[in-house]
Design an enzyme around this catalytic site. Structure first.
Site, mmCIF file in Angstrom:
data_model
loop_
_atom_site.group_PDB
_atom_site.id
_atom_site.type_symbol
_atom_site.label_atom_id
_atom_site.label_comp_id
_atom_site.label_asym_id
_atom_site.label_seq_id
_atom_site.Cartn_x
_atom_site.Cartn_y
_atom_site.Cartn_z
ATOM 1 N NE ARG A 75 4.245 8.704 -6.669
ATOM 2 C CZ ARG A 75 4.882 7.509 -6.371
ATOM 3 N NH1 ARG A 75 6.113 7.194 -7.048
ATOM 4 N NH2 ARG A 75 4.493 6.479 -5.791
ATOM 5 N N GLY A 134 2.425 3.636 1.787
ATOM 6 C CA GLY A 134 3.020 3.878 3.004
ATOM 7 C C GLY A 134 3.673 5.179 2.933
ATOM 8 N NE ARG A 135 8.653 6.165 0.406
ATOM 9 C CZ ARG A 135 10.081 6.262 0.108
ATOM 10 N NH1 ARG A 135 10.715 7.289 0.700
ATOM 11 N NH2 ARG A 135 10.688 5.492 -0.641
ATOM 12 C CG ASP A 154 10.038 7.775 8.121
ATOM 13 O OD1 ASP A 154 9.888 7.505 6.856
ATOM 14 O OD2 ASP A 154 11.473 8.204 8.364
ATOM 15 N N GLY A 155 7.102 7.285 6.773
ATOM 16 C CA GLY A 155 6.102 7.771 5.777
ATOM 17 C C GLY A 155 6.649 8.997 5.048
ATOM 18 N N GLY A 189 0.819 -1.240 0.183
ATOM 19 C CA GLY A 189 0.205 0.025 -0.044
ATOM 20 C C GLY A 189 0.816 1.041 -0.007
ATOM 21 C CG ASP A 245 6.502 3.275 -6.725
ATOM 22 O OD1 ASP A 245 6.080 4.423 -7.132
ATOM 23 O OD2 ASP A 245 6.355 2.554 -5.979
ATOM 24 C CG ASP A 268 5.171 -3.338 -4.817
ATOM 25 O OD1 ASP A 268 5.860 -4.245 -5.037
ATOM 26 O OD2 ASP A 268 5.917 -2.544 -4.049
ATOM 27 N NE ARG A 316 1.330 2.026 -6.703
ATOM 28 C CZ ARG A 316 2.467 2.612 -6.709
ATOM 29 N NH1 ARG A 316 3.526 1.676 -6.720
ATOM 30 N NH2 ARG A 316 2.739 3.918 -6.405
HETATM 31 P P1 AMP Z 1 9.157 0.577 -2.719
HETATM 32 O O1 AMP Z 1 9.911 -0.774 -2.748
HETATM 33 O O2 AMP Z 1 10.053 1.744 -2.612
HETATM 34 O O3 AMP Z 1 8.365 0.590 -3.868
HETATM 35 O O4 AMP Z 1 8.158 0.372 -1.598
HETATM 36 C C1 AMP Z 1 7.681 -0.723 -1.172
HETATM 37 C C2 AMP Z 1 6.639 -0.536 -0.069
HETATM 38 O O5 AMP Z 1 7.217 0.100 1.257
HETATM 39 C C3 AMP Z 1 5.633 0.217 -0.110
HETATM 40 O O6 AMP Z 1 4.234 -0.008 0.227
HETATM 41 C C4 AMP Z 1 5.816 1.861 0.125
HETATM 42 O O7 AMP Z 1 4.870 2.637 0.411
HETATM 43 C C5 AMP Z 1 6.457 1.263 1.478
HETATM 44 N N1 AMP Z 1 7.592 2.312 1.908
HETATM 45 C C6 AMP Z 1 8.805 2.579 1.525
HETATM 46 N N2 AMP Z 1 9.265 3.662 2.134
HETATM 47 C C7 AMP Z 1 8.604 3.980 3.102
HETATM 48 C C8 AMP Z 1 8.553 5.007 4.265
HETATM 49 N N3 AMP Z 1 9.754 5.612 4.374
HETATM 50 N N4 AMP Z 1 7.508 4.899 5.088
HETATM 51 C C9 AMP Z 1 6.578 4.226 4.748
HETATM 52 N N5 AMP Z 1 6.235 3.309 3.571
HETATM 53 C C10 AMP Z 1 7.458 3.088 3.044
HETATM 54 MG MG MG Z 2 6.730 1.177 -4.569
#
Ligand code: AMP
Ligand code: MG
Length: 558
Positions: free
Chosen positions: A192, A102-103, A134-135, A100, A279, A269, A199
């Protein structure tokens, strides 16, 4: 601020009924309503004026205090409805469950000139999907996402876009190489922009939970909103939808291969249903042509997401998407047939792309087809070594196959090589007179070598043999040198967002100076043009950048 919102996602799809912003599994909903968390001192570092324009923002919109506040998540605009989407995904080949936004927090959908644009703040604070994180986002990854989104667009690669890069004034703690050295870094937020950020994973999570009713609701929403030309959703239309996702994904991957882009984290994702590059994390650009290269240190062991494996990985990811929508179709055969559209489109487009890169009319040879993974295949089989292009084919197949070999004999800059190949004299400018000499043929390519001293007599001979073959082939087409140059320069960029160049902009931005970010945005707006005075940004990677973190090695920490 003049933005016209029309928020179909939150209007048409079920929301998480829980209003509190705490981390949890979200069932039976496509999103959770959540507000950005305010930041202390927002400051606009850079803004993409074309994006502001197509959103209907005035020409000077980015320069206002209000803009900084809105695109840092501190203030809202009437009509905005903020939310985080629920999705899952396969990460590095394994099902990871709920992930989901997350940030990332979406602000809603802007309608302008009949175009729909979802706006999303990345790094705007925690959401129910933040898990243990931390988002937030740091400046270095935000500069990279901002610049690369725009660079890719101007290079002609399907991608999400970026409106703004805002420094938050807050620091964010990151352990960049996961080695027990956390430190505070300046925080930033990118806004963005894309027609949709849906996705593969948005569908996978619902299939995994066997929530078939909601799966159908979301698929029907996606089709009617973003694929209306396919008609009323039905089992047949779901199959044609998959086929279209396969085709657009194939086109995107061919573009990545053309410009030497390595995504770095091709988890499901991170795969857009619109065939957009999405991403931007530990991505990178090939400096020296090394098909096994991956920028992502987190993936250094398996190299799953290395440059020349990307076509196969995209196919594997599409098979996961096909599995996710299987409950809507109820029959494997048509889904497998739709998946085959990926290989067909990929091969077709790659052939055209390679012909263009070489300045040829068309390539004539049989390329081996990618194997179509079965819908239920749990893992992609490793690609057999002998599947490289052209090994079993003569003619243009051998020409291309030998080129890929020659490019790896010594460290050869991919971008400079193709750009300079256009300057190799074939001798068709006027009447073909004498053949170009060895030195004339080789001279343009010298610039592409990282260590000219390493070019041995044997390497020189093999390169010359390839060049002679190339010259003969261009002469068969009869293309004049100046036409070939123009044609090749339109597909072989002079400027790509070299890893070390982006890092220079990051170093400055972290010190509060966004001038190089803005300069690179300008450079990357015209990647195929010669830009006198800006040659330094087209230069091959300097020695200092070879092993510097951020230039050749990146982690997922961002
Ligand atoms: P990514 O590999 O960067 O596409 O991220 C994979 C998952 O981790 C996604 O659900 C992102 O929203 C979550 N995520 C990555 N970095 C953070 C962050 N700093 N805080 C919260 N969620 C994160
Ligand atoms: Mg991602």
């Amino acid at each position: 601020m003049n933005l016209q919102f029309d928020n179909t996602f939150v209007r048409d799809l079920p929301a998480d009924p829980e209003p509190r912003n705490h981390r949890r599994q979200v069932q039976g909903a496509c999103f959770s309503r959540v507000d950005p968390t305010a930041v202390s001192e927002p400051r606009v570092v850079a803004c993409a004026s074309e994006v502001a324009e197509f959103l209907g923002l005035g020409p000077d919109a980015c320069d206002t205090e209000r803009f900084a506040q809105v695109f840092a998540g501190n203030q809202t605009v009437p009509g905005m409805e903020t939310y985080a989407a629920c999705y899952g995904g396969h990460q590095f080949g394994n099902w990871a469950g709920q992930l989901g936004d997350g940030r990332a927090i979406s602000l809603g959908e802007v309608l302008h000139h009949n175009q729909r644009w979802e706006l999303q703040l990345k790094g705007a604070g925690p959401t129910p999907y933040s898990r243990t994180a931390d988002g937030r986002a740091v400046m270095r990854s935000s500069v990279r996402e901002f610049l690369c989104s725009e660079a890719m667009h101007h290079l002609g690669v399907p991608t999400t876009r970026a409106l703004s890069l805002v420094a938050t004034g807050d620091s964010v703690v990151r352990d960049m190489f996961y080695d027990g050295n956390p430190k505070p870094e300046p925080g930033a937020i990118v806004c963005r922009v894309a027609p949709s950020f849906l996705r593969f994973g948005n569908f996978e999570i619902l299939a995994a939970r066997q929530d078939h009713d909601l799966l159908k609701t979301l698929a029907d929403y996606a089709i009617t909103t973003h694929f209306p030309h396919l008609g009323e959703p039905s089992p047949d239309v779901y199959v044609r939808w998959l086929e279209e996702v396969c085709r657009t994904t194939a086109v995107m991957i061919v573009h990545w291969m053309r410009v030497g882009f390595v995504h770095g984290v091709m988890n499901t994702d991170n795969m857009s249903i619109l065939g957009l590059t999405i991403d931007y994390g530990p991505y990178g650009w090939l400096d020296n042509y090394d098909p096994n290269w991956t920028p992502n240190t987190t993936d250094a062991g398996g190299r799953r997401y290395r440059y020349d494996y990307q076509p196969q990985i995209a196919h594997w990811n599409l098979a996961r998407f096909a599995e996710a929508i299987y409950p809507l179709v109820g029959d494997v055969a048509p889904l497998e047939e739709a998946l085959a559209a990926y290989s067909q489109t990929f091969e077709h487009e790659r052939r055209i792309m390679m012909a263009q890169k070489l300045g040829l009319e068309a390539l004539q040879f049989d390329t081996p087809q990618l194997e179509t993974p079965q819908v239920e295949t749990p893992q992609l089989d490793p690609v057999a070594e002998d599947e490289t292009e052209g090994q079993n084919a003569g003619g243009d197949g051998a020409l291309v196959g030998e080129l890929f070999e020659v490019l790896q004999l010594v460290e050869t800059d991919m971008t400079i090589f193709y750009r300079q190949l256009a300057n190799v004299p074939v001798g068709t400018s006027t009447e073909p007179t004498s053949d170009p000499s060895d030195d004339e043929l080789l001279a343009p390519l010298k610039e592409a070598y990282y260590s000219p001293d390493e070019v041995s007599p044997a390497h020189r001979e093999r390169t010359l043999a390839w060049l002679r073959r190339y010259v003969a082939r261009v002469r068969e087409d009869g293309t004049r040198d100046e036409d070939r140059l123009a044609r090749m320069n339109a597909v072989n960029p002079k400027y790509v967002l070299r890893n070390y160049v982006a890092q220079l902009a990051i170093d400055k931005a972290e010190q509060g100076d966004g001038s190089l970010v803005r300069e690179l945005l300008e450079v990357m707006r015209h990647p195929y043009d010669e830009q006198p005075g800006r040659e330094e940004y087209a230069a091959k990677r300097p020695e200092w950048a070879r092993h510097r973190p951020g230039c050749s090695m990146l982690s997922c920490s961002s």
